[in-house]
Design a protein around this motif. Structure first.
Motif: not given
Length: 491
Positions: A217-219, A226-228, A236-238
């Motif tokens: 993920a990015t912060a 999170w892209a999922g 699982a979803a973004p």
């Protein structure tokens, strides 16, 4: 308490491992529910008292759960746990896998796949219970490490809800967290929330680092993106989730009023007299847990007695150790070790009628603890690792007379706020001894100035402030929930 009446749902729902009450069965078979003594219940009590809300939690005993019932305006919704689930989900995964990892691996964690499966199953049961009781668009506040999968499981069922989660214990560095075989699933479970609250900024940063390392993920700032995932498994979803420090506190006004009551004041006099009216009373109040630093504290006290720096009857140490998780092996061994250490110290340094260490392995009510706080000339709060430690805040608040001195471990969340305390590294026994002596011997006026500053801090950042900050952050979280839930679409 009466059985719950029918309801279309509540706009505010709390989910925690335990209900805020304990069941007591009288000899005649009648059942009474009494308010639990735990820190979470104490913190949330004043937050919940003016709300029509529901609390979802385990009733504290294995087997079939009671029907939902009302405690004033609060609906209590018990979640059942079988005997096997108590052993695997609670004693096993929560307290013999997660707890050691989250507390710097003071003892080694245990990994069992069967424990993980039980943890997942119980979290699903909690999510179902919350989904059933929450009204359309409700705010849900999930608490602590036992329910880390609930946010995503609940979002799958009720995307209309606003979901917050608060961690009452530390969140570990990624190097420790990564030991968990189920690390990705836990992070994905937490990312189902809209806002994640932590005791310290370091805990929030540890969580974000784990998301970057484990989930890629990015912060940016305090928002994790999170892209999922392509799979249909948990979470699982973004997601875009905010994670920040919102340190918990206490009901300062309520405790001040309790501590100043005539009944508590009378008890203060009685306790001090029962100890022989010493010049200095040192006090520790902890759950019997290896994270609390009780062994290190006893070692420091033993060496101070051996050095001749302190001695009964002028100086005595009282250690209250509330029973905890007694079926977990690490806790049984800890109790044996501490009781053996207390016995050796008293054998070496106590005299007839003059006990060096008073060890009380039992639970006490709020009134009794408030009295003990006022008896204590020096309070020893020296955990090896702690999310916050509300005992430190309770002590400085209960000492409404302006007296006392607080020795505080730098490894508590409280150390970030109570900076005027006598700080110590509990691993450094020599340094801990020096800090205790300084707290005993410092100029009384200087000690009063320290305590006055500590009381102001707790007064200005009490439990109502904490709850308001958390709920405001939750309301302003980056992702808005969907307008309708699957349950409403089906109706």
């Amino acid at each position: 308490m009466v059985p719950a009446s029918s309801s279309s749902g509540f706009d505010f729902v709390v989910a925690a491992n335990r209900l805020p009450v304990d069941r007591h069965v009288h000899p005649d078979g009648s059942v009474e529910w009494r308010t639990s003594p735990g820190g979470l219940v104490t913190a949330m009590e004043s937050v919940m008292q003016d709300r029509e809300a529901a609390w979802v939690g385990w009733a504290g005993f294995a087997g079939e759960a009671p029907e939902p019932f009302d405690d004033g305006a609060l609906r209590l919704c018990p979640v059942p746990l079988s005997t096997e689930e108590v052993a695997d989900y609670y004693e096993g995964f929560s307290n013999d896998t997660l707890w050691p990892i989250y507390h710097d691996v003071i003892v080694p964690p245990t990994f069992h796949r069967s424990w993980w499966h039980a943890y997942r199953r119980v979290n699903e049961r909690f999510a179902e219970a919350v989904a059933e009781v929450a009204a359309e668009g409700a705010t849900v506040w999930v608490h602590d490490y036992q329910l880390q999968l609930v946010p995503a499981l609940l979002r799958d069922r009720r995307p209309d809800l606003r979901i917050g989660w608060f961690n009452h214990i530390p969140f570990p560095p990624v190097e420790l967290f990564s030991q968990l075989p189920w690390r990705a699933a836990i992070l994905r479970g937490l990312l189902g929330a809209d806002f994640l609250g932590f005791q310290r900024a370091d805990d929030a940063r540890n969580f974000m680092r784990a998301c970057r390392s484990v989930l890629r993920a990015t912060a940016k700032g305090d928002v994790v993106t999170w892209a999922g995932a392509d799979d249909a498994q948990l979470g699982a979803a973004p997601r875009r989730v905010r994670a920040a420090a919102v340190p918990i506190s206490i009901d300062a006004q309520g405790l001040r009023e309790l501590a100043g009551s005539p009944e508590v004041q009378d008890r203060v006099t009685e306790i001090r007299a029962s100890l022989g009216n010493p010049k200095v009373v040192l006090l520790g109040v902890d759950r019997l847990d290896y994270t609390k630093g009780i062994r290190h504290r006893l070692r420091a006290i033993g060496e101070l007695l051996e050095d001749g720096e302190i001695a009964p009857p002028d100086v005595v140490f009282v250690q209250i150790a509330t029973p905890s998780r007694e079926r977990v092996e690490a806790y049984r061994l800890l109790r044996e070790e501490i009781e053996g250490t207390v016995g050796r110290i008293n054998g070496d340094f106590s005299h007839l009628g003059d006990t060096a260490v008073h060890y009380l392995h039992q639970s006490f009510g709020r009134e009794e603890i408030a009295a003990f706080f006022q008896v204590a000339d020096v309070m020893l709060v020296t955990p090896l690792r702690d999310g916050m430690n509300l005992v430190a805040k309770e002590y400085v608040t209960a000492r409404h007379d302006g007296g006392g001195a607080l020795v505080l471990s730098e490894f508590t969340g409280a150390a970030m706020e109570l900076r005027q305390a006598y700080m110590c590294n509990p691993h450094d026994i020599a340094g801990l001894k020096e800090t205790i002596l300084r707290a005993i011997r410092d100029n009384p006026a200087a000690k009063r100035r320290r305590m006055s500053a500590l009381r102001r801090r707790v007064h200005n950042h009490d439990v109502q402030t904490w709850a308001g900050e958390f709920l405001s952050a939750l309301a302003a979280a980056p992702d808005r929930p969907a307008k309708s839930s699957s349950r409403l679409q089906e109706s």
